[in-house]
Design a protein around this motif. Sequence first.
Motif, PDB file in Angstrom:
ATOM      1  N   UNK A  39      38.868  38.383  38.361  1.00  0.00           N
ATOM      2  CA  UNK A  39      39.868  37.650  39.136  1.00  0.00           C
ATOM      3  C   UNK A  39      40.930  38.630  39.613  1.00  0.00           C
ATOM      4  N   UNK A  40      41.304  38.521  40.878  1.00  0.00           N
ATOM      5  CA  UNK A  40      42.302  39.401  41.473  1.00  0.00           C
ATOM      6  C   UNK A  40      43.662  38.696  41.444  1.00  0.00           C
ATOM      7  N   UNK A  41      44.685  39.348  40.829  1.00  0.00           N
ATOM      8  CA  UNK A  41      46.010  38.732  40.764  1.00  0.00           C
ATOM      9  C   UNK A  41      46.836  39.087  41.999  1.00  0.00           C
ATOM     10  N   UNK A  42      48.108  38.675  41.986  1.00  0.00           N
ATOM     11  CA  UNK A  42      48.972  38.907  43.154  1.00  0.00           C
ATOM     12  C   UNK A  42      49.242  40.380  43.388  1.00  0.00           C
ATOM     13  N   UNK A  72      45.423  43.589  41.110  1.00  0.00           N
ATOM     14  CA  UNK A  72      44.755  44.124  39.927  1.00  0.00           C
ATOM     15  C   UNK A  72      43.710  43.108  39.466  1.00  0.00           C
ATOM     16  N   UNK A  73      42.599  43.620  38.973  1.00  0.00           N
ATOM     17  CA  UNK A  73      41.512  42.730  38.575  1.00  0.00           C
ATOM     18  C   UNK A  73      41.539  42.534  37.065  1.00  0.00           C
ATOM     19  N   UNK A  84      38.260  36.162  43.576  1.00  0.00           N
ATOM     20  CA  UNK A  84      37.358  36.901  42.703  1.00  0.00           C
ATOM     21  C   UNK A  84      36.677  38.001  43.503  1.00  0.00           C
ATOM     22  N   UNK A  85      36.298  39.071  42.797  1.00  0.00           N
ATOM     23  CA  UNK A  85      35.609  40.194  43.419  1.00  0.00           C
ATOM     24  C   UNK A  85      34.133  39.835  43.573  1.00  0.00           C
ATOM     25  N   UNK A 102      41.780  47.636  36.972  1.00  0.00           N
ATOM     26  CA  UNK A 102      41.934  48.520  38.117  1.00  0.00           C
ATOM     27  C   UNK A 102      42.564  47.765  39.287  1.00  0.00           C
ATOM     28  N   UNK A 103      43.232  48.528  40.154  1.00  0.00           N
ATOM     29  CA  UNK A 103      43.864  47.973  41.354  1.00  0.00           C
ATOM     30  C   UNK A 103      42.937  48.214  42.532  1.00  0.00           C
ATOM     31  N   UNK A 104      42.734  47.192  43.343  1.00  0.00           N
ATOM     32  CA  UNK A 104      41.830  47.304  44.488  1.00  0.00           C
ATOM     33  C   UNK A 104      42.552  46.924  45.760  1.00  0.00           C
TER      34      UNK A 104
END
Length: 390
Positions: free
Chosen positions: A318-321, A324-325, A353-354, A366-368
């Motif tokens: 899950x990707x936050x604001x 970051x996953x 989600x990724x 990690x940050x994407x």
Amino acid sequence: MKRNLISAAAIALSVSASLVSCGSKDASQQGQAPAPSLAVMTVSEGDSQSDNEFPATIKGKTDVDVRPLVSGFITKVHVDEGDVVKKGQVLFTLDQVQLQAAVDQAQQQVNAATTAVNTAKLTADSKRKLFDKNIISEYEWSLANNDLQNAKAQLANAQAALTSARKNLSYATVTAPSDGVVGTINLREGALASPSGQALTTVSDISQVYAYFSLTEKDILSMTEGKSLQEAIKSMPAVQLRLADGTIYSQPGHVATVSGVIDPATGAASVRALFPNPDRLVRSGSTGKVVIPRDMHNVIVIPQKATYELQDRKFVYVVNDSNAVASVPVTVMPNNDGRTYVVTSGLQPGQRIVVEGVGSSVRDGMVINPVEGAPQAEGAEAAPAAPQSK
């Protein structure tokens, strides 16, 4: 002079160290790669369809065991296994010698009884005339009339015996009880066939076939949902039949009956689905699976490639604001179509989600650089879920 050389060397070392330090710092800054761009999708609710499969046994509309009505040796078999026959078509012929002799004997008895009736009638008529002229007594005429009635009774019995003998003779020709397909032929020429013995064969009417399967008490309650069982059956969608080779039978069917009694030993009720079989492709005794579609509303569907497994559990990133996953466990329905999962818990609409690089390049924390694109459209489409075996 020597002191000046030492000072010059110190200065040179100092400058060199400074240059090395600056170079290392620049290299360190250059080694920090930018955040990777990965495809993501925003989770949303939609509609989907789940196909539940139930193992089934297939039988013809009618499966009739063919047995002779009289005993006799088989003299001829007129059909072969797998032949398509019509009602009344000759299947077997039994030895008719003794049966024909019984007919001939019964006919002779009829002839003799007929002669006796004629003789008794002549006598009775003659006695009647003499009685009317008061030449003989009423008693003598009554005896003659009783002989006539007795002769008529004997004739009726002889005629009944002749009818029975002719009927038995007709039974020596065994015919198909209905339209259908001939099954295994158990007895051949020379074998003794009898009404209480082994069936000669089975004729299956497979113009329509029944698929018998079971539903648990929970399945039945889910199917009715406050409706009567009859209403639930009528409102059920068309069902399909998955054949033994995995293919779907071309003719859709429908659920015809559901047993009103649940077997306490199995906790299930017997269900019968009816399928047309115009080409007689499906044979009685074969097996398959009945596929019942189930529509689902307001469910979350995600691509399978957005998940990974760890110790028999499924996870998504899950990707936050802050982009970051974070790894989050999810629960999915066991039935799937090989491309998507229906999520039952772990995700909420609106979460991202990724859907790219999961299980390979993505790591927890990690940050994407999230990219909304084609993968989202692919995952957001609520595709029909694959069969669930019962």
